[in-house]
Design an enzyme around this catalytic site. Structure first.
Site, PDB file in Angstrom:
ATOM      1  N   SER A 104      11.553  31.248 -43.894  1.00 29.11           N
ATOM      2  CA  SER A 104      12.952  31.478 -43.514  1.00 29.11           C
ATOM      3  C   SER A 104      13.079  32.186 -42.166  1.00 29.11           C
ATOM      4  O   SER A 104      12.612  31.682 -41.159  1.00 29.11           O
ATOM      5  CB  SER A 104      13.615  32.268 -44.638  1.00 29.11           C
ATOM      6  OG  SER A 104      14.977  32.419 -44.409  1.00 29.11           O
ATOM      7  N   ASN A 116      25.137  38.292 -45.179  1.00 29.27           N
ATOM      8  CA  ASN A 116      24.195  37.738 -44.201  1.00 29.27           C
ATOM      9  C   ASN A 116      24.383  36.238 -43.944  1.00 29.27           C
ATOM     10  O   ASN A 116      23.656  35.648 -43.143  1.00 29.27           O
ATOM     11  CB  ASN A 116      22.752  38.023 -44.629  1.00 29.27           C
ATOM     12  CG  ASN A 116      22.386  37.363 -45.953  1.00 29.27           C
ATOM     13  OD1 ASN A 116      22.949  36.342 -46.334  1.00 29.27           O
ATOM     14  ND2 ASN A 116      21.435  37.942 -46.665  1.00 29.27           N
ATOM     15  N   PRO A 128      16.056  49.602 -52.978  1.00 28.30           N
ATOM     16  CA  PRO A 128      14.736  49.197 -52.499  1.00 28.30           C
ATOM     17  C   PRO A 128      14.798  47.735 -52.060  1.00 28.30           C
ATOM     18  O   PRO A 128      15.397  46.919 -52.759  1.00 28.30           O
ATOM     19  CB  PRO A 128      13.845  49.361 -53.733  1.00 28.30           C
ATOM     20  CG  PRO A 128      14.765  49.316 -54.909  1.00 28.30           C
ATOM     21  CD  PRO A 128      16.126  49.729 -54.448  1.00 28.30           C
TER      22      PRO A 128
HETATM   23  C1  16G Z   1      16.137  37.136 -49.513  1.00 28.49           C
HETATM   24  C2  16G Z   1      17.255  36.492 -50.279  1.00 28.49           C
HETATM   25  C3  16G Z   1      18.587  36.910 -49.716  1.00 28.49           C
HETATM   26  C4  16G Z   1      18.696  38.402 -49.686  1.00 28.49           C
HETATM   27  C5  16G Z   1      17.523  39.028 -48.983  1.00 28.49           C
HETATM   28  C6  16G Z   1      17.546  40.520 -49.183  1.00 28.49           C
HETATM   29  C7  16G Z   1      17.314  34.286 -51.283  1.00 28.49           C
HETATM   30  C8  16G Z   1      17.193  32.818 -51.027  1.00 28.49           C
HETATM   31  N1  16G Z   1      17.168  35.044 -50.214  1.00 28.49           N
HETATM   32  O1  16G Z   1      16.098  36.678 -48.195  1.00 28.49           O
HETATM   33  O2  16G Z   1      19.567  36.368 -50.539  1.00 28.49           O
HETATM   34  O3  16G Z   1      19.864  38.812 -49.048  1.00 28.49           O
HETATM   35  O4  16G Z   1      16.323  38.537 -49.546  1.00 28.49           O
HETATM   36  O5  16G Z   1      16.414  41.097 -48.646  1.00 28.49           O
HETATM   37  O6  16G Z   1      17.514  34.742 -52.399  1.00 28.49           O
HETATM   38  P1  16G Z   1      16.043  42.606 -48.937  1.00 28.49           P
HETATM   39  O7  16G Z   1      15.856  42.743 -50.419  1.00 28.49           O
HETATM   40  O8  16G Z   1      14.817  42.837 -48.147  1.00 28.49           O
HETATM   41  O9  16G Z   1      17.192  43.437 -48.450  1.00 28.49           O
HETATM   42 MG    MG Z   2      16.646  31.277 -45.072  1.00 34.89          MG
END
Ligand code: 16G
Ligand code: MG
Length: 548
Positions: A68, A376, A503
């Site tokens: 991604s 986002n 977290p």
């Molecule tokens: C991932 C998730 C996204 C979320 C992000 C949060 C999917 C397809 N993607 O990219 O939805 O906003 O993680 O990241 O579920 P974090 O937990 O590091 O804040």
């Molecule tokens: Mg993506």
């Protein structure tokens, strides 16, 4: 092949994709994600696991090779369930177990899953594989294909596709074409036809209004927009920037960069007031923006997108006289102004879930129409079967009067333009462009629907981020002791303030979010909350410094 012989084959093939001893990885919020050099064995094993999942569900399963919005040198893998949704949590657990089994224990780990899930190994299996544009993706997707073959599955390699395209094709395959044709062309045709039908309802749209700048993050999204461009005819003129011919993937560009930095990507030529959007590296996120005559940058994130789409749908439901329950699903990151506008001005139901697409998707399924977006820019709209039927009936009923019929047809084409399996930058872009054209709305007018509260996101490094336990859709911390009380006290110092910590599910950090009436307050609060996390949750390294 006889089962014993098949296991021998798995062992033999697995030795060609050996696991580095001691390496431990987690199937995180959106699959495995780390430096590409560490992933060959994971890919092979995910090929095995997807085949087991296919045997278990007697359906086609998807495996997408992508990291991604991560840097070019990383890679990752996402598993896709039969209806095009993310793989079910129990199997995320299996994925972690299988990926972390040492080389000599791999077969035992595999047999464990087969036993627990009572999988019939002679059942046919089918796996769809896709990949993004990273240099490492070709050989890693080959490792997935090797895994499928080793355990006797059939596979189809779609090569370069966006993540949402693969989700879409898995869904098409398992619904016998009811959702569409399981090809990239089928996807382009379905979406572009719906777009052109919607655009016909905007006869006064000028050429200027039909122009859009797209930042492709130097990734797969740029390639795929280019492939479908001609099908959009003159209804939408797209200038693609960061198309991967010069720049580096996600480097100073793409949806994540624009959202987090709150500034335009490099590599884009934008005129004052011009409508622009950015995709992320696998094209499942989109954000819009423009720069005004005072060089001020304006971001239209997932919250603004959800507001635009739900307003449009609500108006159409009223015009069509359809009584369908519509809701918007957000996370704690949604700007307070958006939630306030949705609840108090638009009067739609708003739900808040934990971060991560699967949680939002699940919550959205509970309504006739569920619009879900993360701030986002990841999101889509789900229509229940009953809602789709009611729309269809009304559109086909010869006794429907003109106004209701027009609304029903618009709703029908809206259903067709949306990729309901997962958030999809291309599909979301086409829907947004159609809505703006139909409503005769500029990006500035869209932006003015409500004003975002100033906000700030920071991260704090701690010894073990699992000491933070949250509740109430991550809006309150249960542990460590005293942290929530400290946050409450700090928040009270500022007007219109709100803050939470959680977290991260993708990085070894604790995330801090604040919003307040002014940017200074949001920044000061973010610093103070970071300090509280640092002191109460075992911060490592230097104390967080003030932002000013
Ligand atoms: C991932 C998730 C996204 C979320 C992000 C949060 C999917 C397809 N993607 O990219 O939805 O906003 O993680 O990241 O579920 P974090 O937990 O590091 O804040
Ligand atoms: Mg993506």
């Amino acid at each position: 092949m006889e089962v014993m012989a098949q296991f021998q084959e798995v062992l033999k093939q697995s030795s060609l994709h050996p696991k580095p001893a001691g390496l431990v990885l987690q199937y995180g919020t959106a699959g495995f994600r780390t430096n590409a050099k560490q992933l060959d064995h994971v890919m092979f094993r995910m090929g095995l696991l997807a085949t087991l999942r296919s045997k278990k569900t007697k359906a086609t399963i998807g495996v997408m090779v992508t990291a991604s919005h991560n840097p070019e040198e990383d890679n990752g893998v996402k598993l896709i369930d039969p209806m095009g949704e993310m793989v079910t949590p129990a199997w995320e657990g299996y994925a972690t177990q299988l990926a972390n089994a040492e080389q000599e224990d791999m077969l035992t780990a595999l047999k464990d899953i087969i036993e627990k899930e009572t999988i019939n190994m002679s059942q046919e299996a089918n796996v769809f594989v896709g990949r993004d544009t990273r240099c490492s993706s070709l050989s890693l997707s080959q490792a997935v294909l090797d895994g499928v073959t080793a355990v006797g599955g059939h596979s189809k390699d779609y090569g370069l596709v966006t993540t949402p395209q693969l989700h879409y094709m898995v869904c098409c395959q398992n619904t016998e074409g009811k959702y569409g044709e399981a090809t990239v062309e089928g996807y382009y045709n379905k979406l572009s036809q719906a777009f052109i039908r919607l655009a016909k309802n905007a006869p006064n749209c000028t050429d200027d209004q039909k122009h859009l700048c797209v930042d492709g993050a130097n990734g797969i999204g740029a390639l795929k927009v280019r492939e479908m461009e001609s099908l959009l005819k003159t209804e939408l003129q797209i200038s693609i920037f960061n198309d991967g011919t010069k720049g580096k993937l996600n480097y100073q560009c793409g949806a994540d960069f624009v959202k987090v930095q709150q500034k335009p990507p490099t590599g884009i030529l934008m005129n004052t007031g011009e409508r622009c959007c950015s995709f992320d590296g696998d094209a499942d996120r989109i954000v819009y923006y423009y720069v005004d005559s005072e060089e001020q940058f304006h971001l239209l994130d997932g919250d603004k997108i959800a507001t635009l789409i739900s307003t449009f749908l609500k108006e159409l439901l009223t015009q069509a006289g359809l009584d369908l329950k519509i809701a918007v699903v957000q996370t704690a990151y949604a700007n307070g102004s958006s939630t306030d506008y949705l609840e108090n001005t638009m009067k739609v139901i708003v739900r808040c879930t934990k971060t991560g697409v699967k949680h939002l998707h699940h919550a959205a399924q509970e309504f006739d129409i569920g619009v879900y977006f993360e701030a986002n820019g990841h999101g889509t709209v789900l229509f229940s079967k009953a809602a789709e039927q009611k729309i269809q009936q009304l559109a086909n009923d010869p006794n429907t009067d003109d106004e209701r019929k027009r609304a029903a047809l618009l709703l029908q084409n809206t259903v067709n333009i949306i990729n309901q399996t997962v958030g999809d930058a291309i599909s979301d872009m086409l829907l947004i462009e159609a809505i703006l054209a139909i409503k005769g709305m500029t990006v500035q007018q869209w932006d003015a629907i409500y004003t975002d509260l100033p906000n700030r996101q920071l991260k704090v490094k701690v010894l073990d981020r699992r000491v933070i336990d949250t509740t109430d859709a991550e809006r309150r911390a249960l542990s460590p002791p005293g942290l929530q009380e400290a946050i409450d006290t700090l928040v009270k110092k500022y007007r219109k303030a709100r803050s939470f910590v959680r977290p991260s599910g993708t990085e070894d950090v604790v995330r801090v979010y604040t919003e307040a009436e002014t940017q200074e307050s949001a920044d000061a609060l973010a610093h103070e909350v970071s300090l509280a996390v640092y002191r109460l949750a075992g911060g490592v390294g230097d104390e967080p410094k003030s932002l000013h």
